[in-house]
Design a protein around this motif. Structure first.
Motif, PDB file in Angstrom:
ATOM      1  N   GLU A  13       0.931  -1.103   0.036  1.00 21.35           N
ATOM      2  CA  GLU A  13      -0.111   0.064  -0.014  1.00 21.35           C
ATOM      3  C   GLU A  13       0.918   1.271   0.024  1.00 21.35           C
ATOM      4  O   GLU A  13       2.008   1.235   0.347  1.00 21.35           O
ATOM      5  N   ASP A  14       0.238   2.342  -0.172  1.00 26.85           N
ATOM      6  CA  ASP A  14       0.896   3.716  -0.252  1.00 26.85           C
ATOM      7  C   ASP A  14       1.380   4.217   1.152  1.00 26.85           C
ATOM      8  O   ASP A  14       0.315   3.864   2.032  1.00 26.85           O
ATOM      9  N   ALA A  15       2.478   4.708   1.486  1.00 26.68           N
ATOM     10  CA  ALA A  15       2.991   4.937   2.696  1.00 26.68           C
ATOM     11  C   ALA A  15       3.726   6.335   2.504  1.00 26.68           C
ATOM     12  O   ALA A  15       4.120   6.529   1.521  1.00 26.68           O
ATOM     13  N   ILE A  16       3.114   7.001   3.419  1.00 24.65           N
ATOM     14  CA  ILE A  16       3.699   8.570   3.205  1.00 24.65           C
ATOM     15  C   ILE A  16       5.156   8.583   3.880  1.00 24.65           C
ATOM     16  O   ILE A  16       5.424   8.216   5.000  1.00 24.65           O
ATOM     17  N   TRP A  17       5.877   9.282   3.049  1.00 17.68           N
ATOM     18  CA  TRP A  17       7.231   9.263   3.327  1.00 17.68           C
ATOM     19  C   TRP A  17       7.553  10.681   3.887  1.00 17.68           C
ATOM     20  O   TRP A  17       8.000  11.672   3.282  1.00 17.68           O
ATOM     21  N   ALA A  18       7.311  11.041   5.234  1.00 19.06           N
ATOM     22  CA  ALA A  18       7.445  12.302   5.982  1.00 19.06           C
ATOM     23  C   ALA A  18       7.479  12.092   7.653  1.00 19.06           C
ATOM     24  O   ALA A  18       7.101  10.921   7.903  1.00 19.06           O
ATOM     25  N   PRO A  19       7.978  13.118   8.114  1.00 22.30           N
ATOM     26  CA  PRO A  19       8.159  12.751   9.647  1.00 22.30           C
ATOM     27  C   PRO A  19       6.758  12.586  10.282  1.00 22.30           C
ATOM     28  O   PRO A  19       6.769  11.976  11.350  1.00 22.30           O
ATOM     29  N   GLU A  20       5.814  13.053   9.753  1.00 23.67           N
ATOM     30  CA  GLU A  20       4.614  12.641  10.308  1.00 23.67           C
ATOM     31  C   GLU A  20       4.063  10.970  10.327  1.00 23.67           C
ATOM     32  O   GLU A  20       3.228  10.921  10.966  1.00 23.67           O
ATOM     33  N   ASN A  21       4.869  10.350   9.597  1.00 21.55           N
ATOM     34  CA  ASN A  21       4.633   8.751   9.458  1.00 21.55           C
ATOM     35  C   ASN A  21       5.763   8.307  10.213  1.00 21.55           C
ATOM     36  O   ASN A  21       6.919   7.949   9.840  1.00 21.55           O
ATOM     37  N   PRO A  22       5.616   7.911  11.575  1.00 16.35           N
ATOM     38  CA  PRO A  22       6.418   7.295  12.282  1.00 16.35           C
ATOM     39  C   PRO A  22       7.211   5.904  11.896  1.00 16.35           C
ATOM     40  O   PRO A  22       7.935   5.282  12.492  1.00 16.35           O
ATOM     41  N   TRP A  23       6.466   5.276  11.138  1.00 18.10           N
ATOM     42  CA  TRP A  23       6.713   3.778  10.707  1.00 18.10           C
ATOM     43  C   TRP A  23       7.331   3.866   9.266  1.00 18.10           C
ATOM     44  O   TRP A  23       7.540   2.593   8.723  1.00 18.10           O
ATOM     45  N   ARG A  24       7.758   4.905   8.662  1.00 20.77           N
ATOM     46  CA  ARG A  24       8.070   4.844   7.334  1.00 20.77           C
ATOM     47  C   ARG A  24       9.423   4.012   7.344  1.00 20.77           C
ATOM     48  O   ARG A  24      10.082   4.124   8.400  1.00 20.77           O
TER      49      ARG A  24
END
Length: 68
Positions: A13-24
């Protein structure tokens, strides 16, 4: 600001690559834990030959290698 999305290595699935996503680079904590479990259970392995130096190291276990 453009939100960069990457594919989750576990579920796709799409995952956000940003500091807001702690699981990236994962999309969720669940996918991150599943991946960690695969490494811990030896489902993922990095192949290669054991060097003579490594073969004599106490505490290293290489079950797929023939004994010398």
């Amino acid at each position: 600001m453009v939100v960069r999305k990457v594919r989750c290595p576990q579920c796709g699935e799409d995952a956000i690559w940003a500091p807001e996503n702690p699981w990236r680079p994962f999309c969720s904590e669940r996918c991150k834990q599943i991946d960690l479990g695969c490494w811990a259970s030896d489902s993922y392995r990095i192949g290669g030959a054991v060097s003579d130096e490594e073969a004599g190291t106490p505490g290293l276990d290489f079950p797929d290698q023939p004994t010398r």
